[in-house]
Design an enzyme around this catalytic site. Structure first.
Site, PDB file in Angstrom:
ATOM      1  N   LYS A  29       5.620  38.554  17.397  1.00 15.68           N
ATOM      2  CA  LYS A  29       5.986  37.167  17.688  1.00 15.68           C
ATOM      3  C   LYS A  29       6.754  37.039  19.018  1.00 15.68           C
ATOM      4  O   LYS A  29       7.125  38.029  19.627  1.00 15.68           O
ATOM      5  CB  LYS A  29       6.801  36.594  16.527  1.00 15.68           C
ATOM      6  CG  LYS A  29       5.999  36.515  15.219  1.00 15.68           C
ATOM      7  CD  LYS A  29       4.786  35.636  15.373  1.00 15.68           C
ATOM      8  CE  LYS A  29       4.062  35.354  14.066  1.00 15.68           C
ATOM      9  NZ  LYS A  29       3.320  36.482  13.510  1.00 15.68           N
TER      10      LYS A  29
HETATM   11  C1  LIG Z   1       1.346  31.070  11.320  1.00 13.14           C
HETATM   12  C2  LIG Z   1       2.117  32.155  10.638  1.00 13.14           C
HETATM   13  N1  LIG Z   1       2.983  31.816   9.677  1.00 13.14           N
HETATM   14  C3  LIG Z   1       3.709  32.733   9.023  1.00 13.14           C
HETATM   15  C4  LIG Z   1       3.590  34.076   9.319  1.00 13.14           C
HETATM   16  C5  LIG Z   1       4.389  35.061   8.542  1.00 13.14           C
HETATM   17  O1  LIG Z   1       5.519  35.509   9.240  1.00 13.14           O
HETATM   18  P1  LIG Z   1       6.426  36.637   8.593  1.00 13.14           P
HETATM   19  O2  LIG Z   1       5.701  37.939   8.778  1.00 13.14           O
HETATM   20  O3  LIG Z   1       7.701  36.598   9.381  1.00 13.14           O
HETATM   21  O4  LIG Z   1       6.624  36.307   7.176  1.00 13.14           O
HETATM   22  C6  LIG Z   1       2.706  34.487  10.322  1.00 13.14           C
HETATM   23  C7  LIG Z   1       2.596  35.910  10.619  1.00 13.14           C
HETATM   24  O5  LIG Z   1       1.776  36.438  11.271  1.00 13.14           O
HETATM   25  C8  LIG Z   1       1.947  33.500  10.999  1.00 13.14           C
HETATM   26  O6  LIG Z   1       1.076  33.833  11.956  1.00 13.14           O
END
Ligand SMILES: Cc1ncc(COP(=O)(O)O)c(C=O)c1O
Length: 373
Positions: A172
């Site tokens: 990210k």
């Molecule tokens: C659009 C979106 N939402 C949520 C997530 C989940 O994030 P996390 O791994 O911090 O839970 C991702 C992860 O790739 C994502 O691309």
């Protein structure tokens, strides 16, 4: 990971306090200030952030929550874990986010809340989508895993709805490895989320063991084990100092792609918002039939040329678990996502991508199109 982040992690490891403590408090303040939100609550992931924000809404079991189908599965799992029912919404072919018409139609069967996802960093207009769905912005939760640095008009993502959820996963914009945060303008919600992220307890371990602290605590709310750690916080604080520059690099890479790909036939470029700011978390093109080679073959040829790409996303309703959970009818009428998802291709995009690298990717795509034509 910057050099400073590596050193900051070592300092925390040597400090004798590694879980949530003073670094986490400082990270929350600095992250909130970077975003432009009054409060930030650091948690273990964006997925946990969405689940906590949903639980804090206090909706009855089985209440319906709108979510785009073209999204990462995490937020949809979070809806299910919170005892709620996902209602999948089709997306707009250009922006890849939900449209006011789409959410209005989906909300007709009754929606208690909605998740808005800023796909690839394109700023979704939270206020008009909430209005179209007949919901207050307090019932909207943003999945801003891609949206850090985006703005709707003059308003930064993170200051628009009741709760905005960010991810610090390794890929990210602010990479910590793992982690997430919820920003909100509501101090009461922030303090509740701080309890709920740690078993609903009124005192975290740091406060219990501070001089003058007490061993006592009480569980005052429902909760998850979804706290942050001071190791993550120290890494995050060091990384945060580079974020403005990284965002500018991402925007420059996107502009370079735009310039070099505009003449390649059969590649639909990502749209730019009329106002506000795109965060350029991803550069997602669509490989149209006129390109002459399909998306999957394009991925293979690029890989043979040493160019790694990805796909965002396989729509939620195409995954077997969600089909079983939601039933065939709920998955049958999402025609835009079904039509465009086999065309989606995320090209390499990160702040350290050099002009030469972007040129090599574009030259490879131009070659593929020429050979196919
Ligand atoms: C659009 C979106 N939402 C949520 C997530 C989940 O994030 P996390 O791994 O911090 O839970 C991702 C992860 O790739 C994502 O691309």
């Amino acid at each position: 990971m910057t050099e400073e982040a590596q050193q900051a992690a070592v300092c925390v490891l040597a400090s004798g306090w590694v879980t949530a403590g003073p670094e986490t408090v400082s990270f929350e303040k600095e992250f909130a200030s970077w975003v432009g939100a009054p409060e930030a609550v650091a948690v273990s992931s964006c997925t946990a952030a969405v689940e906590l924000a949903l639980l804090a809404l206090g909706l009855p079991t089985g209440a319906k929550v709108l979510t785009p189908t073209l999204t990462f599965c995490g937020a949809v799992h979070a809806i299910v874990h919170a005892g709620l029912r996902p209602v999948l919404v089709d997306v707009d072919e250009e922006t890849l986010t939900v449209s006011p018409e789409g959410v209005a139609a989906a909300a007709r069967s009754g929606a208690a809340a909605m998740i808005i996802q800023h796909m690839a960093g394109y700023p979704a207009n939270v206020t008009s989508l909430a209005e179209a769905a007949g919901l207050k912005t307090g019932s909207v939760i943003e999945d801003a895993a891609h949206g850090l640095g985006a703005a709707v008009g003059m308003q930064p993502v993170g200051s628009l709805s009741g709760a905005t959820c960010f991810s610090f996963y390794a890929t990210k914009a602010l990479p910590i490895g793992e982690g997430g945060a919820i920003t909100t303008g509501d101090p009461q919600l922030a303090s509740r989320l701080r309890r709920m992220r740690l078993h609903g307890m009124n005192q975290d371990a740091w406060r219990r063991y501070l001089p003058g602290g007490s061993w006592q605590y009480s569980v005052e709310d429902r909760g998850l084990k979804a706290n942050f750690t001071d190791i993550q916080a120290a890494i995050g604080r060091a990384q945060l100092r580079h974020l403005d520059r990284w965002q500018r690099c991402r925007a420059a890479v996107a502009a370079r792609y735009d310039a070099l790909l505009t003449a390649v036939p059969g590649i639909a470029l990502p749209p730019r918002p009329e106002s506000g700011r795109h965060a350029w978390h991803l550069y997602v093109v669509r490989i149209l039939p006129e390109f002459g080679v399909d998306r999957n073959t394009t991925i293979e040829i690029l890989a043979e040329n040493g160019i790694g790409t990805s796909v965002h996303f396989i729509p939620v309703h195409q995954h077997p678990y969600f089909r079983r959970l939601l039933g065939d009818d709920a998955c049958a009428c999402l025609p835009v996502a079904d039509r465009i998802s086999p065309q989606l291709l995320s090209l390499p995009l990160h702040p350290a991508l050099a002009d030469d690298d972007v040129e090599r990717v574009c030259a490879a795509l131009t070659r593929i199109a020429r050979q196919a034509g």
